[in-house]
Scaffold this active site. Structure first.
Site, mmCIF file in Angstrom:
data_model
loop_
_atom_site.group_PDB
_atom_site.id
_atom_site.type_symbol
_atom_site.label_atom_id
_atom_site.label_comp_id
_atom_site.label_asym_id
_atom_site.label_seq_id
_atom_site.Cartn_x
_atom_site.Cartn_y
_atom_site.Cartn_z
ATOM 1 N N ASP A 1 0.833 -1.199 -0.011
ATOM 2 C CA ASP A 1 -0.047 0.075 0.087
ATOM 3 C C ASP A 1 0.985 1.131 -0.059
ATOM 4 O OD1 ASP A 1 -2.248 1.604 0.160
ATOM 5 O OD2 ASP A 1 -2.228 1.627 2.459
ATOM 6 N N ASP B 1 -1.747 -1.269 5.727
ATOM 7 C CA ASP B 1 -2.192 -0.676 7.356
ATOM 8 C C ASP B 1 -3.528 -1.426 7.937
ATOM 9 O OD1 ASP B 1 -4.488 0.085 5.775
ATOM 10 O OD2 ASP B 1 -4.026 2.189 5.817
ATOM 11 N N ASP C 1 -6.934 -2.597 3.594
ATOM 12 C CA ASP C 1 -6.375 -3.713 2.643
ATOM 13 C C ASP C 1 -6.621 -5.054 3.296
ATOM 14 O OD1 ASP C 1 -4.747 -1.700 1.267
ATOM 15 O OD2 ASP C 1 -3.609 -1.300 3.119
#
Length: 1218
Positions: free
Chosen positions: A486, A850, A854
């Site tokens: 990410d 995080d 996700d």
């Protein structure tokens, strides 16, 4: 008729979901049951044990197939590659047991929701339901649809109107009782299993049953010491396992127990408010939400709003605002109406309500959606209770090896039968000795060997603040060759720094206002939007919420006040009151009151609020979000013509850009505003300008990405941010190396007369940085030949393009993915889908994020790493408390070390079984065996200690540019075992035959005479030997022999040899000498063996059951053993573990990797037309029959499942709900 019967016999459970099962109907058969009972008695319970291990055999033996509607027993089989079976009993629930009369009329519905499964499943006139429970979920048989369906939840087919009207006033007492009986209690009950039950489950494990058989056999033959040692170790192992399981059970029980004891207030139809225990809640109840409150169920908000903390489920501690489900007069299912945004209306079980905001029409109300194990928290607990098995090649290969060793044992069994029968040994002793040989080949500790490395790796990871809830995945980390990251909070800093604002006026961008001057934003509609358009809350005097919202709000220098204080002053029920602070720019507005909020969603990429300026009668709409998305909702004449160029000028420099917009609502009635649909509110807006924020790279990012690149591990960015920003961050972090070409893949969906298209757009100027702008070439329908550096290119695309390519250019997808590096504007569902597509190309995928948006991708990856301050986030198998990506190489290093350690221990134990098998075959030829203490030293002092310490070698600090072998059946490993088996076989057979040629050799039973006859040939310690050899007849003749005396030191040193050569250090582990305990044990074992070999002490030779031989023979034994060590070490280290040599062999003989991504890389490298640059291709699904570019269509690709464009996300499991 027969076909219908077969069809009725089988059905699917949870069709299309992750936990899909096949269900088969069976009926008990009394004759079969009687036969099975007799067989169980005759086999002394052996058949029952087999049935315990294979439940499907039990069903097939005791029952006959029948249609599911008649079944009293069902057999369930998972539809995944593991094909696991479960047996369940069907039971009936009778509504006649209820305290009130239940309607027996066919036309009357039992519950208010006429489409409810309960109504459809009720069997009249008996008033019963046929049910079963599978993994804590209750199912009822729906005879209309011929399948079992879940109860304990409201049907997804309900529309927004149904939920408000059917359940808005609550359920009647009678309907509550019916639902309680059918759905069961709203409780997540985790039983603390009694110790005796855990013990029985452990003992009945096939491994322990085999071990019990082996130990019984050994004890019967007098192998007391070794058997007792193994029994002690086994008991310790079982006790520790039971203790660990018991502790986990207690922890899980305590975790969920409070959920079952919450006092709640509900609305009962025609009765009003009623307080009860949360376990009595049923789907459809109206729940009243007080202030702070722990949710005991899943519920959909229908009135008022609230702020909840979902950290327990997602690891994300930022408060989340929940808004009521709109009252829409349509028949569309409510989840489809809300799309991915439906989660913004749902309160999940296990989360904490930290603030409620009534709408002014009464308390905050929610309709109970799901209860018990059907809830989000229930799904989480079930995933812990019933983890999905890992499909790792290592474990399937290990099973094949065990089968191979077992086959060797069976061959040995028949060999022993033949030899002992040939020598006329009594049948009882023959069978016993044959069974002993059968148990030799499969070492008792073999199944545990693959997990030992994980235990040490898990401890080392914990020291580095990386926590693991799925230790089996540690070995998988050793195979990772692609890592997805990410962006925000992972590669870049969590916090965003304000850089400035770029307001608009008269359809043009104005001069940027910089925050570097320290001055707040001057008053304007842009300032009002920054002050009000956010999801921040005031909690205990502190403003809390998303970091981006906090930074934006701080830039205005306004302040937030408690809404309760000023609510009377403004005459309305409000969400937030925002006033100018002491440092704010001068403003004509006394305060801004936010009345309604449409929360931000990753899929929508925007949020908006309805607000009122103090002193005004009308209302304002403020929107913020992704610039491209916000511009779409604005009137075109208000968006500057150079909007794309201005946006790009900031995004290419790595800035995070947010757009803001506004419009005035000409309404004076608050109730009208509250019932406005989001679509109507978010339309015809005026573009206000851009908010520019800096998102700096974390200092560790560049170094870690460089380390992964040097280790030849691909890195990919998957983010919800802007594509240009993501590309710039990828370049600045050198995820895209300097000098590489970037090709943006932009795909458009088909329109009425135009098919779907994909455009390949080359980013020309690769040297970017602050103040530099990238230039884009004109895109046309022509192909441009590759320029220099064309072999090093990276594709970048948005989530929208990914979705179009997934649907309309599926054959292009693998070609793009093998060089795809940046995927921006990706929704949570698209992130998970992308991970799965990488896995289909045979990549071992790691995902680092995080843990919030996700979580689906983290679960889908082979190794998901959540950066969270919590010790263990359930969003992923691994959690790092150090919130930067340094955890990724740490995890890969430990995974590689654990994998190599598992292979080393496995190879050692395989060789241990083979070496012992060869020596046993040779000794059996003369009806001989090693002595008890000889076995004891080999099995306990060497093998057991090796297994316990071999894997404790630490990981090598530098990542090698290649991975360790991921398969036990790989050529180097198979050759290693084969060649070492050959070395051992040659040495043992040679020694066995050569000792017979010695002049002093004689049979065991002639030992005393033999000693006297050959006295002159022995060592000088004659008097010592004469003193005790006369008692040699006291030692069993089958043990004391020159053969055992010769073979025992050779095989013992051979064990030490293979333990050493299989403990290779660099490049995946530190050198063997750094493992102090293991090194000491090997040296001690070698020293002890040599000491015993050369000692002339009577007590040692009597104890070890050896015969003293001449010194030259002992020296010869040592030389042979050391020669074998040198040869084995050279072959293992210089040939079998020589990575460069194997690469050369592969090239010479034309061997290539079978991995899909390798195949595609090879094909594309040979394709002179790839990559396409600056052209547009069309799909073949248009009405005008557009040309399909044949060069990019592959018939080898199997069509994949389609993403739903306007429907629900692809994940069907719990994580999709979050």
């Amino acid at each position: 008729m027969e076909e219908n019967s077969k069809k009725d016999h089988r059905a699917l459970l949870n069709q299309g979901e992750e936990d899909e099962l096949e269900v088969f109907g069976y009926r008990d058969h009394n004759v079969r049951k009687a036969f099975c009972l007799v067989a169980s008695v005759l086999t002394c319970g052996g058949l029952l044990l087999v049935f315990y291990w294979r439940p499907q055999w039990r069903v097939w033996a005791n029952c006959i197939p029948c249609p599911l509607q008649e079944a009293d027993t069902v057999l369930l089989r998972t539809t995944d590659e593991f094909q696991r079976y479960m047996r369940k009993k069907v039971f009936c629930l009778y509504l006649s047991t209820l305290k009130f009369p239940v309607s027996k009329k066919w036309e009357e519905s039992l519950v208010a929701d006429r489409h409810s499964v309960i109504n459809q499943a009720l069997i009249k006139p008996e008033l019963k339901l046929r049910c079963m429970e599978v993994q804590k979920i209750r199912y009822v048989w729906n005879d209309l649809e011929k399948r079992f369906q879940k109860v304990g939840l409201l049907e997804d087919s309900n529309s927004c109107s149904d939920i408000h009207q059917t359940f808005g006033l609550g359920l009647t007492s009678e309907e509550q009782e019916v639902r309680r009986l059918v759905c069961g209690p709203n409780a997540i009950e985790v039983e603390i299993q009694p110790i005796w039950k855990l013990l029985v489950k452990q003992v009945l494990n096939p491994f322990y049953v085999f071990q019990a058989f082996t130990l019984t056999l050994w004890l019967s033959q007098g192998y007391i010491e070794y058997s007792v040692a193994i029994i002690i170790l086994t008991v310790i192992s079982i006790v520790l396992s039971v203790y660990d399981l018991r502790q986990q059970s207690v922890k899980l029980h305590n975790l969920v127990e409070d959920h079952n004891k919450v006092q709640v207030t509900i609305i009962v139809k025609d009765k009003g408010l009623e307080e009860l225990e949360s376990r009595l809640l049923v789907p459809g109840d109206i729940l009243i939400l007080p202030g702070k409150f722990s949710l005991p169920c899943d519920a959909v908000l229908i009135d008022g709003s609230c702020v909840v903390n979902e950290g327990m489920l997602t690891g994300e501690s930022i408060p989340v605002t929940k808004t009521p489900l709109p009252q829409m007069e349509n028949t569309m299912p409510w989840k489809c109406h809300s799309l991915e945004d439906y989660r913004k209306h749902v309160l999940f079980c296990g989360t904490e309500v930290i603030q409620v905001k009534p709408s002014g029409q009464g308390p905050v109300r929610a309709v109970v959606l799901q209860t018990g194990y059907n809830t989000a928290k229930g799904d989480l607990v079930r995933s812990i209770l019933y983890p999905r098995p890992l499909n790792f090649k290592l474990y399937s290969d290990a099973f094949k090896f065990i089968v191979f060793l077992a086959c060797l044992g069976v061959m040995g069994f028949f060999y022993a039968l033949g030899v002992y029968m040939y020598h006329g040994v009594p049948p009882k002793d023959t069978v016993t000795m044959a069974l002993i040989l059968l148990t030799v080949t499969v070492p008792p500790v073999l199944p545990a060997a693959l997990t030992i490395g994980n235990v040490y790796a898990q401890k080392r990871l914990k020291k580095k603040k990386i926590f693991c809830i799925s230790p089996q995945r540690i070995n998988m980390c050793g195979q990772i060759n692609l890592v997805c990251f990410d962006k925000t909070g992972t590669l870049t800093e969590d916090g965003l720094d304000l850089w400035g604002t770029v307001p608009t006026a008269d359809n043009c961008f104005q001069e940027a206002h910089s925050f570097a001057s320290g001055q707040a934003v001057p008053w304007s509609p842009l300032c009002a939007a920054m002050a009000s358009c956010h999801s921040l809350i005031l909690l205990n005097g502190t403003i809390q919420g998303d970091p981006l919202d906090l930074k934006m709000f701080e830039g205005t220098a306004w302040k937030m006040e408690d809404c309760i204080v000023d609510s009377c002053k403004f005459g309305t029920s409000v969400s937030n009151i925002i006033k100018p602070g002491p440092k704010a720019s001068k403003s004509p507005v006394e305060a801004i009151i936010t009345l309604c909020q449409f929360p931000f969603s990753s899929s929508l990429q925007r949020m908006s609020v309805i607000a009122q300026l103090a002193g005004e009668n009308h209302f304002h709409v403020y929107m913020k979000g992704a610039p491209e998305m916000v511009a779409r909702f604005c009137r075109s004449e208000t968006v500057p013509k150079n909007f794309p160029q201005e946006l790009r000028s900031y995004t290419v420099q790595g800035f995070r850009v947010i757009a803001l917009a506004h419009k005035t609502l000409k309404m004076g009635n608050l109730s009208e505003v509250e019932h406005l649909a989001r679509e109507k509110v978010e339309s015809e807006l005026t573009f206000l300008g851009l908010l520019i924020m800096e998102n700096r790279l974390k200092k560790e990012t560049k170094l870690v990405l460089k380390e992964l690149s040097e280790a030849r591990i691909r890195t990919v960015m998957i983010t919800g941010d802007n594509l240009q920003t993501a590309i710039t961050v990828a370049k600045n972090s050198e995820m895209i190396p300097p000098g590489s070409q970037v090709i943006i893949v932009e795909a458009d969906e088909p329109e009425e007369f135009v098919p779907a298209s994909v455009t390949w757009q080359l980013v020309e100027n690769q040297e970017t940085g602050p103040g530099k702008k990238e230039i884009y070439m004109h895109t046309g329908n022509s192909s441009t030949p590759r320029g220099e550096g064309g072999s090093c290119y990276h594709f970048a695309m948005s989530g929208k393009s990914y979705q179009v390519i997934f649907q309309h250019f599926n054959s292009l997808l693998p070609k793009i993915l093998v060089n795809g590096t940046v995927f921006a504007r990706m929704s949570p569902g698209q992130k998970s889908s992308l991970i799965e597509e990488f896995q289909k190309l045979n990549y071992y995928v790691g995902m680092c994020g995080d843990g919030a948006n996700d979580c689906g991708a983290l679960k889908a990856a082979h190794a998901g790493i959540s950066l969270s301050e919590q010790e263990a986030s359930v969003a992923s198998p691994f959690t790092s408390k150090t919130t930067n990506i340094q955890c990724v190489p740490h995890l890969i290093r430990e995974g590689r070390a654990a994998l190599v350690s598992s292979f080393g221990v496995f190879k050692y134990l395989t060789m241990y079984g083979i070496i012992q098998f060869i020596s046993a075959l040779l000794l059996y030829w003369q009806l001989q065996l090693f002595g008890n203490y000889q076995y004891l030293m080999q099995d306990v002092a060497i093998t057991l200690m090796v297994c316990l310490t071999m894997s404790s070698t630490h990981a090598y600090p530098k990542l090698a540019p290649y991975r360790p072998a991921g398969q036990l059946l790989s050529p180097p490993l198979l050759l290693s075992i084969f060649l070492n088996s050959c070395f051992s076989c040659i040495v043992q057979i040679s020694a066995f035959l050569y000792v017979k040629q010695q002049p002093w050799y004689c049979e065991v039973y002639q030992y005393s005479e033999c000693f006297l006859a050959n006295q002159s040939n022995f060592s000088t310690n004659v008097s010592l030997e004469r003193n005790w050899t006369g008692n040699a007849t006291l030692i069993p003749g089958s043990i004391l022999s020159f053969e055992t005396t010769t073979l025992w030191p050779i095989t013992t040193i051979n064990y030490i040899t293979v333990a050493f050569i299989f403990s290779k250090g660099k490049p995946f582990r530190k050198p063997i000498y750094t493992n102090y305990i293991f090194s000491f044990l090997l040296l001690a074992a070698l020293g002890l063996t040599i000491f015993i070999l050369f000692s002339d002490f009577q007590v040692i030779y009597r104890g070890m059951e050896l015969i003293p031989t001449i010194t030259s023979w002992r020296v010869l034994i040592l030389v042979v053993a050391l020669t074998q060590f040198c040869v084995a070490f050279f072959v293992e280290d210089s040939i079998l573990q020589n990575h460069e040599l194997w690469l050369l062999i592969k090239r010479e003989f034309g061997f290539y990797s079978k991995s899909q991504y390798r195949t595609w890389q090879k094909k594309l490298a040979e394709d002179s037309t790839w990559p396409p640059i600056n052209r547009t291709d069309y799909s073949g699904d248009g009405k005008n029959g557009f040309y399909i570019n044949g060069g990019y269509e592959s018939h080898e690709q199997i069509p994949k499942r389609k993403l739903k464009l306007g429907g629900q996300p692809t994940e069907q499991h719990f994580w999709a709900r979050l």
